[in-house]
Structures are given as structure tokens and as C-alpha cells.
Design an enzyme around this catalytic site. Sequence first.
Site, PDB file in Angstrom:
ATOM      1  CG  LEU A  39      -1.898  -1.180   1.327  1.00 43.95           C
ATOM      2  CD1 LEU A  39      -2.548  -1.234   2.707  1.00 43.95           C
ATOM      3  CD2 LEU A  39      -2.975  -1.055   0.254  1.00 43.95           C
ATOM      4  CE  LYS A  52      12.071  13.840  -0.581  1.00 39.55           C
ATOM      5  NZ  LYS A  52      11.205  13.950  -1.738  1.00 39.55           N
ATOM      6  N   GLY A 274       8.347  15.660 -15.860  1.00 39.86           N
ATOM      7  CA  GLY A 274       6.979  15.799 -15.367  1.00 39.86           C
ATOM      8  C   GLY A 274       6.272  14.458 -15.274  1.00 39.86           C
ATOM      9  CG  HIS A 323       1.560  18.407   0.911  1.00 36.31           C
ATOM     10  ND1 HIS A 323       2.775  17.983   0.429  1.00 36.31           N
ATOM     11  CD2 HIS A 323       1.408  19.679   0.479  1.00 36.31           C
ATOM     12  CE1 HIS A 323       3.339  18.988  -0.245  1.00 36.31           C
ATOM     13  NE2 HIS A 323       2.523  20.012  -0.227  1.00 36.31           N
ATOM     14  CG  HIS A 446      18.103  33.463  20.648  1.00 41.74           C
ATOM     15  ND1 HIS A 446      18.567  33.798  19.393  1.00 41.74           N
ATOM     16  CD2 HIS A 446      19.187  33.455  21.467  1.00 41.74           C
ATOM     17  CE1 HIS A 446      19.882  34.009  19.462  1.00 41.74           C
ATOM     18  NE2 HIS A 446      20.281  33.796  20.704  1.00 41.74           N
TER      19      HIS A 446
END
Length: 467
Positions: A39, A52, A274, A323, A446
Amino acid sequence: MDNSFDVIVIGSGPGGYVCAIRCSQLGLKTACVESRKTLGGTCLNVGCIPSKSLLNLSETYRKAQKEFNNQGIEVSNIKLNLSKMMYNKNKSVLSLTKGVEFLFKKNKIIHLKGKGSIAKNNTVIVTDDSGKNSNFKAKSIVISTGSVSSSLPGIKIDEKTIVSSTGALSFNKVPKELIIIGGGYIGLEMGSVWKRLGSNVTVIEFLDSIIPEMDKDISTEFLKILKKQGINFRLSSKVTGVKVAKDQAIVDFTDNKSAKKMRIQCTKVLVAVGRKPNISSDIIKAGIELDDEKKIKISKKFETSAKNIYAIGDVIKGPMLAHKAEDEGIAVAEIIAGQAGHVNYNVIPAVIYTSPEVASVGKTEEQLKKENVKYKIGKFPFLANSRAKVNNEYDGFVKIIAEKKTDRVLGVHMIGPHTGEMIAEMALAMEFGASSEDIARTCHAHPTHTEAIKEAAMAVDKRPIHF
Ligand code: NAI
């Protein structure tokens, strides 16, 4: 098994599997058809996730080779074990695809194994590997069949010498010379991986800039940084043919400006020009109309031209991003369940996971000029950000564009360390209709990279502190 469902989702990529889970959460009896063995679709199996993994591992290798000794981390005899790296990548992919399997079980979603096609009367036919057909009924069908790599006329991808992104994720040897056709997302991410692992990489791009839809300031800076990293670019050049001869590829291209014809020889060619929507003839047979871009035509509620059939993700208009498909999956599930599902297309972030990362959300300066919108800009370089400085990662900047009169943020574009994570703050700000003043007055910890966002917001009003 009972063969009727409230919803059958065809395709289990980020659009499809998320849609199936949301349908099930809303009490709809749901099945999801998937022809791949595992899947997760392109994204999990041969796209976002494995790329990634390789981007992360190859960057660690580069740092170990080029930076560790200077930073007081003495390492010697650094060696690449490509098969182990690939094993790690495959292990990550497997654990995530198994994760989706687990989520299906947890949510009682039936996984129909095979290729789904749509017949009349709300019927989905699932053809398994042996060619056996099974019929299922659904009150609603969601098409989420994603996209496939495009090629160029006369160029045949063999996944050996001439590869798509799938082949480029699995080379068993570092190619000596890698030519990449297309300076888009895939070309630049995969180019970065193989450059770090030792290939001589050349990107041939048709247009005069990389990632043409990106804010011009960012793409100019991005090109400069990638060139500094040693990637070669041939811009304004059209590839006209690729031939394979004795395990070598010969790439023919023409310089668009001078019309000069050129040829380069290399070990591998990656075609990254593409992707096109994966729409089978069965879907068209079901009476589903396509739009001008040959994508599935949909209404505001994701309905196709056929009753009770919906479409989401790469098969419909908009950027081909995981996403975006996920959000559409949730929206369509809610619409099917009678709720008001919605996607805000003005706030879809985009990230390129190179080093440094490139991230954006909202309008570019070029788009606003075209739309005659008056705007003001604030920029802040990572060179003046303390966290980036101490980490020795100070290439890039944050650029915030706000509407001149209202100060409402219209677009944010960044290149620099961790910007792929930082862009989420900007998407949230834009969802809430934030002004640059709102961001400037939000306390940022910071020392963090996110202070560059606060400073860029202050720079909109010409009052950055550290620059
Ligand atoms: P792309 O559309 O990003 O880039 C293709 C490039 O090829 C364009 O710049 C185009 O001008 C160039 N090109 C076309 N024909 C050419 C020719 N004959 N010679 C030279 N250059 C030519 O497509 P890409 O990189 O293949 O990615 C496909 C899709 O996958 C994208 O839509 C992207 O959204 C998605 N993707 C997203 C990622 C992310 O979110 N980080 C990562 C990888 C892919």
C-alpha cells in the site's frame, strides 16, 4: 465477504489511503483497491519516501567526507556501501507501507488486491494478478489513481540506462556520468543524491531557469547554490533524443538561443520532465469527462461528470503533491458523509528536499505582478541567523510578501536549512489570515532558524534587528 460498500477508493496513495481512513472514521463501510503489492502508492513505494531516505543518507555521507574533519570530528577511510544504503532505504519504505496496512486493519478497511476499473451501476471490477475478475458495489467511488512518469517523444525509458525516478532510486552502482533531463523537483532532488555519492551530474533544462513556477529570487539563489555544489546545468536547452549504445547513453540536445545542436555521452540518463495523470481507458468508458489538461474534470465537491463518482489527487487539477492529495482525500470523505469538506488551494506548501531545502507557500512575486496586486517584501538572510551560523549552514534567505494596504501575508518563499519544516508555520499563519505584523510580534525561540521568519516579517516594515 459482503461485496457491497458505502465507498470504494481506487488507489492507495496518500490521497486514497487517507480518504479511506477518513471515510471509515465517519462510519462509512469502506474498501480500497490497490494493484501494487504494497500500500502507499507512488509516494511511499517509489517517490517521496525512498527519495527522502536517499537524500538524508547521501547528505550524511557528504558531510562525513567534506565537513566532519574540519569540525573536529576525525574520520578516516570513509567508504560508501551503496547496497547497505539501498537496504536502509528499502527498510524504511517497507515499515511505512506496513504502517498503512496496520491502519487499514485498525480502521476495518477492506484491501481489495488487484487493478480496479469502473463499470456501470456503481460497480467496481477488481482484476487480480491471475486475471480473475471480482465485482463489488459501492454507493460512492473515489478515483485516486495518481500519476505516472512522462517521457519525451522517441525516448524509451528502460529503467536500466534511461531511467525514470523509479530507476534512479535503485542504481546498484554510482553512475560515472548522470544526465538529467528536466530541472524540476525530481531532477534536482535525485541530482543532489547522486552528485553527493560521486556522480558527475548535468541537468539539461528546457527553460532558462530551474523550477520555473518558483519565485524568481529563490530559483536564482537555488541555481547558484547547486552550481557551487558541483552540479552542471545546461539551461534553455531542449533534449531531442537519447540513444543507448553499449551500456552508454548518447543525449542530443539543442541550445534554444543559438540553435546549436549538441551531444553528450554518459552512463545513465534520468528523464524527469513531469508526470501525467494515471487515467485508464476503463475510467473514460465509465463516462467520466476530462478537462483541458487531460485530467479528470471535477466540481467544487470533487464530483466527476458521472454520478456518485469522485476524483482526488494527481488525476485532478492542481499541483501533483502528496499533501494536496491527502487534504482532498479528507475533504471528499467528509463531503460523501454529508459534511462540508474543503481544501484551501491558496495555502498548499511546496518543498524541495535538497540541501539547503527550498520551501514556499502562497503567491510568488511574479504572480502578484501579473495580477496587479500591490505588495511589500521583507527578506532576511540565514547568514545573519545565529543558529544557522553556528551550524555552518548559512546559504539562503526567507522572503515574505505582504499586501501593501492590509499587510496580509500573500506568499512566503525560503531557501535554507530546515525550511521544509519552517514552512508549516507560514501555512498556519496564512490559514489564519495573518499580517506580517502578527508574525513579527510572535515570540520565536532563540536560537532557532525560525527567527529568520520573524526577522523577515520585521523587514517587511524595514525594521529587522540583526541585518
Ligand atoms: P517538473 O514539472 O517539476 O519538472 C520538469 C522539468 O522538465 C520542467 O522544468 C520542464 O521545463 C523540463 N523539460 C520538459 N521537457 C524538456 C526537454 N525536452 N528538455 C529539457 N527539459 C525539459 O517534473 P518532475 O521533476 O518530473 O516532477 C514530477 C512531479 O512530481 C512534479 O509535479 C512534482 O510536484 C512531484 N514531485 C514533488 C516532490 C516534492 O514535493 N518534493 C519531489 C518529486 C516530485
